[in-house]
Design a protein around this motif. Sequence first.
Motif, PDB file in Angstrom:
ATOM      1  N   VAL A  44      -8.776 -27.281   1.413  1.00 55.69           N
ATOM      2  CA  VAL A  44      -8.041 -26.106   0.653  1.00 55.69           C
ATOM      3  C   VAL A  44      -8.885 -25.617  -0.463  1.00 55.69           C
ATOM      4  N   VAL A  45      -9.568 -24.596  -0.669  1.00 54.84           N
ATOM      5  CA  VAL A  45     -10.370 -24.269  -1.864  1.00 54.84           C
ATOM      6  C   VAL A  45      -9.735 -22.985  -2.611  1.00 54.84           C
ATOM      7  N   VAL A  46      -8.780 -22.417  -1.967  1.00 52.11           N
ATOM      8  CA  VAL A  46      -8.073 -21.404  -2.642  1.00 52.11           C
ATOM      9  C   VAL A  46      -6.485 -21.455  -2.487  1.00 52.11           C
ATOM     10  N   ARG A  47      -5.974 -21.825  -3.525  1.00 52.08           N
ATOM     11  CA  ARG A  47      -4.377 -21.857  -3.710  1.00 52.08           C
ATOM     12  C   ARG A  47      -3.640 -20.827  -4.504  1.00 52.08           C
ATOM     13  N   ARG A  48      -2.831 -19.975  -3.877  1.00 50.47           N
ATOM     14  CA  ARG A  48      -2.259 -18.831  -4.642  1.00 50.47           C
ATOM     15  C   ARG A  48      -1.030 -18.624  -4.264  1.00 50.47           C
ATOM     16  N   ALA A  49       0.048 -18.316  -4.991  1.00 47.43           N
ATOM     17  CA  ALA A  49       1.612 -18.158  -4.807  1.00 47.43           C
ATOM     18  C   ALA A  49       1.993 -16.975  -5.506  1.00 47.43           C
ATOM     19  N   TYR A  50       2.752 -16.171  -5.167  1.00 45.95           N
ATOM     20  CA  TYR A  50       3.238 -14.862  -5.635  1.00 45.95           C
ATOM     21  C   TYR A  50       4.622 -14.791  -5.729  1.00 45.95           C
ATOM     22  N   ALA A  51       5.047 -14.342  -6.898  1.00 46.02           N
ATOM     23  CA  ALA A  51       6.568 -14.369  -7.217  1.00 46.02           C
ATOM     24  C   ALA A  51       6.733 -13.818  -8.596  1.00 46.02           C
ATOM     25  N   ARG A  61       6.268 -25.380 -12.178  1.00 46.73           N
ATOM     26  CA  ARG A  61       5.816 -26.605 -12.638  1.00 46.73           C
ATOM     27  C   ARG A  61       5.301 -27.482 -11.490  1.00 46.73           C
ATOM     28  N   MET A  62       5.975 -27.699 -10.247  1.00 47.01           N
ATOM     29  CA  MET A  62       5.607 -28.104  -9.265  1.00 47.01           C
ATOM     30  C   MET A  62       4.192 -27.604  -8.437  1.00 47.01           C
ATOM     31  N   LEU A  63       4.108 -26.630  -8.407  1.00 47.38           N
ATOM     32  CA  LEU A  63       2.971 -25.785  -8.034  1.00 47.38           C
ATOM     33  C   LEU A  63       1.790 -25.930  -8.797  1.00 47.38           C
ATOM     34  N   THR A  64       2.045 -25.703 -10.366  1.00 47.63           N
ATOM     35  CA  THR A  64       0.916 -26.154 -11.199  1.00 47.63           C
ATOM     36  C   THR A  64       0.386 -27.604 -11.050  1.00 47.63           C
ATOM     37  N   ARG A  65       1.169 -28.463 -10.811  1.00 47.81           N
ATOM     38  CA  ARG A  65       0.641 -29.865 -10.660  1.00 47.81           C
ATOM     39  C   ARG A  65      -0.283 -30.030  -9.366  1.00 47.81           C
ATOM     40  N   SER A  66       0.283 -28.961  -8.539  1.00 50.15           N
ATOM     41  CA  SER A  66      -0.774 -29.194  -7.321  1.00 50.15           C
ATOM     42  C   SER A  66      -1.867 -27.911  -7.469  1.00 50.15           C
ATOM     43  N   HIS A  67      -2.137 -27.641  -8.412  1.00 49.54           N
ATOM     44  CA  HIS A  67      -3.372 -26.851  -8.569  1.00 49.54           C
ATOM     45  C   HIS A  67      -3.370 -25.387  -8.256  1.00 49.54           C
ATOM     46  N   VAL A  68      -2.129 -24.639  -7.903  1.00 54.50           N
ATOM     47  CA  VAL A  68      -1.881 -23.700  -7.508  1.00 54.50           C
ATOM     48  C   VAL A  68      -1.841 -22.512  -8.392  1.00 54.50           C
ATOM     49  N   GLU A  69      -2.688 -21.462  -8.194  1.00 55.23           N
ATOM     50  CA  GLU A  69      -2.910 -20.160  -9.079  1.00 55.23           C
ATOM     51  C   GLU A  69      -1.491 -19.503  -8.939  1.00 55.23           C
ATOM     52  N   LEU A  70      -0.786 -19.314  -9.883  1.00 57.39           N
ATOM     53  CA  LEU A  70       0.460 -18.276  -9.953  1.00 57.39           C
ATOM     54  C   LEU A  70      -0.137 -17.142 -10.370  1.00 57.39           C
ATOM     55  N   ILE A  71       0.560 -16.029  -9.159  1.00 57.77           N
ATOM     56  CA  ILE A  71       0.450 -14.710  -9.656  1.00 57.77           C
ATOM     57  C   ILE A  71       1.675 -14.061  -9.767  1.00 57.77           C
ATOM     58  N   ASP A  72       1.997 -13.696 -11.057  1.00 61.47           N
ATOM     59  CA  ASP A  72       3.026 -13.347 -11.574  1.00 61.47           C
ATOM     60  C   ASP A  72       3.448 -11.744 -11.313  1.00 61.47           C
TER      61      ASP A  72
END
Length: 341
Positions: A44-51, A61-72
């Motif tokens: 997995v080379v790209v990790r993005r979550a939208y919310a 916090r959980m997603l950040t620890r998993s190196h997920v980019e958070l799209i606000d």
Amino acid sequence: MDHEERIAMFLDYENLAISARDHLGGMSFELKPVADALAERGRVVVRRAYADWSYFDEDRRMLTRSHVELIDIPQRMGASRKNAADIKMVVDALEVAFERSYISTFVLCTGDSDFTPLVHKLRELNKRVIGVGVERSTSKLLPPACDEFLYYDRLEGVEIPAVVVQEPQPAPSEPVRDVETLSALVAQTVAGLQRSSSGTVTASTLKRTLLRKDPTFNEADYGFRAFGEMLRYLAGHNVVELIGGGSAKGDPEVALPEHGDREAAFALLRGVVSDLAGSTGAAALSGLKNQVRKVAPDFSEKKLGYRSFLQFCKAAATSNAVDLKWSPEADDYLLTPKTQN
């Protein structure tokens, strides 16, 4: 350079979090079971979550620890906020598809059918698409569109509260999956691949084909921990044969048994036809399968790799077990037994 898949993962986080809470006994969505499943499929080379992350502080916090980019997606009114998140996720996924050709697989973590057109477009661009969603909130339109669909509640590591099991369930619209159904599915698929391909059928090819038939296929649904374990079980029950290690280590060739069950089934058919032919010398195809099952209740032509009973009878005729001819007078196929030398 290795040939491992490069994966881009996009999470429609509101859909996942609310679905887990509402349909899985109030549990919180955890990324780790999804990440572990994807690790088996590539890098997995790209990790993005939208919310709107003001609603999901602990999850952030959980997603950040998993190196997920958070799209606000800032709060707006109801559906417009949800639409904004969907549109942003679609635009980003297509941008990645066009700009990063080395990414071969896209993982869309959502159960929303609104993403079905995106799945179609990504596949048009020669990308493999894996969907992930909570089973009871996933649209029926989404899984068939994907190359593979993983139900979050079935992933290893997801511990569903016992209270969920106690909830009343609607009557199932499909029969319960069992090993007999699996045997028929695998035998049919191997037979089809053998007919359509001049080469050998490897275990990896078989798995890909099963997923094309049913993107939600998972050997774990039948009680097996791995696809190889499932194949060894079927080989032990003479449904398939496993030959060597194939072109890659751990990827054996899969074939249907050339003898044994098929010859026994042809002999069974010949015996039933002989009993039914009587003075007329022939037995009609109509109703013949029921007569075969009276003698052998567990008979199934699909277990032997045939799509229909007629196809099985044609194969028996080719093997000289019976003679099969169309009769205009009877408006049916007539079978006669052949004398065995």
